[in-house]
Design an enzyme around this catalytic site. Structure first.
Site, PDB file in Angstrom:
ATOM      1  N   GLU A 143       0.826  -1.213   0.000  1.00 34.50           N
ATOM      2  CA  GLU A 143       0.000   0.000   0.000  1.00 34.50           C
ATOM      3  C   GLU A 143       0.861   1.263   0.000  1.00 34.50           C
ATOM      4  O   GLU A 143       1.614   1.496   0.949  1.00 34.50           O
ATOM      5  CB  GLU A 143      -0.906   0.027   1.236  1.00 34.50           C
ATOM      6  CG  GLU A 143      -1.768   1.287   1.311  1.00 34.50           C
ATOM      7  CD  GLU A 143      -2.557   1.392   2.595  1.00 34.50           C
ATOM      8  OE1 GLU A 143      -3.482   2.226   2.646  1.00 34.50           O
ATOM      9  OE2 GLU A 143      -2.248   0.655   3.562  1.00 34.50           O
ATOM     10  N   GLU A 240     -12.138   3.142   5.096  1.00 38.28           N
ATOM     11  CA  GLU A 240     -11.114   3.496   6.079  1.00 38.28           C
ATOM     12  C   GLU A 240     -11.106   5.016   6.269  1.00 38.28           C
ATOM     13  O   GLU A 240     -10.184   5.705   5.849  1.00 38.28           O
ATOM     14  CB  GLU A 240      -9.736   2.997   5.622  1.00 38.28           C
ATOM     15  CG  GLU A 240      -8.686   3.085   6.723  1.00 38.28           C
ATOM     16  CD  GLU A 240      -7.297   2.701   6.256  1.00 38.28           C
ATOM     17  OE1 GLU A 240      -6.603   1.994   6.992  1.00 38.28           O
ATOM     18  OE2 GLU A 240      -6.907   3.127   5.150  1.00 38.28           O
TER      19      GLU A 240
END
Length: 258
Positions: A143, A240
């Site tokens: 990520e 998120e």
């Protein structure tokens, strides 16, 4: 069809962590993700997933002293042994939770270490983790994270992550594309997602600025969701974000997807 999963680290913060599974299911989510499971008994977590009919979509490999400000150890040359031990721990949890994707957090690039050494360390750690995870039937994700929220984070652009994936020469490494982080770092969301779609195994969202729920900022999420459907993306999208008020009060944006 857009598949949303609840990030339990960020959402339903008004209740105890173990109660968040029930809250997520009540809100209509079919999957959950969170940063780390390691502070909890894996069997208790698995029970929560089973009772509430939820899939564990994703969690991270151990990332060092998070409370102390560390944001991953995969790029740190003096922590390779700790990283490798963490891979084994992560696999144990993932198997108990039925989780088939684990994310590696690169960490903050160490000061005073040659860039080539940092890169070689990260790629070697990725290769090690990818092999171990492949044997367990689990995909490894990388990520990129924006350097405004985490100054000095080693992997901060989508193309950089793709280059590192290619350097690992592993077929078991994929891109975790966080829309919020990449809006802050590079923009061009629709075109970038389309270009990298073959390697994107998971996505996450939040609006910008503020990292709140979609509809509170500049990102055109209805357009992006339609674009993803046109492209045929069939993976999960993790919510998120930091709710502007409470999670329940801000979930109106997701009514069409839950």
């Amino acid at each position: 069809m857009t598949k949303l999963c609840a990030n339990l680290t960020m959402l339903f913060g008004e209740v105890d962590f173990m109660e968040r599974f029930a809250q997520a299911a009540h809100a209509g989510f079919k999957g959950v993700e969170f940063l780390f499971p390691y502070a909890y008994d894996k069997h208790q977590l698995a029970e929560q997933l089973h009772v509430h009919g939820l899939k564990q979509v994703l969690h991270n490999l151990p990332a060092g002293n998070w409370a102390g400000g560390e944001r991953g150890i995969a790029c740190l040359p003096d922590r390779v042994g700790e990283f490798q031990d963490g891979v084994g721990t992560a696999i144990e949890y993932a198997q108990a939770l039925g989780c088939t994707q684990l994310n590696v957090l690169a960490g903050i690039a160490p000061v005073g270490v040659a860039p080539d050494t940092i890169c070689e360390t990260f790629v070697a750690n990725v290769e090690f983790a990818a092999r171990a995870l492949a044997a367990a039937g689990i995909r490894l994700l990388i990520e990129p994270i924006n350097t405004y929220d985490i100054p000095g984070f080693y992997v901060s652009h989508s193309q950089q992550a793709i280059n590192l994936i290619e350097a690992s020469a592993s077929e078991n490494v994929f891109l975790q594309y966080d829309i919020y982080h990449m809006q802050r770092m590079e923009g061009e969301l629709a075109a970038t997602i389309e270009r990298h779609l073959p390697k994107i195994a998971h996505m996450q969202l939040a609006d910008n600025p503020g990292r709140h729920e979609p509809g509170t900022g500049e990102i055109n999420y209805p357009f992006l969701f339609a674009h993803l459907e046109t492209l045929g993306y069939d993976g999960w999208i993790g919510c998120e974000y930091k709710p502007a008020t409470t999670t329940a009060a801000g979930l109106h944006w997701a009514a069409d997807y839950l």
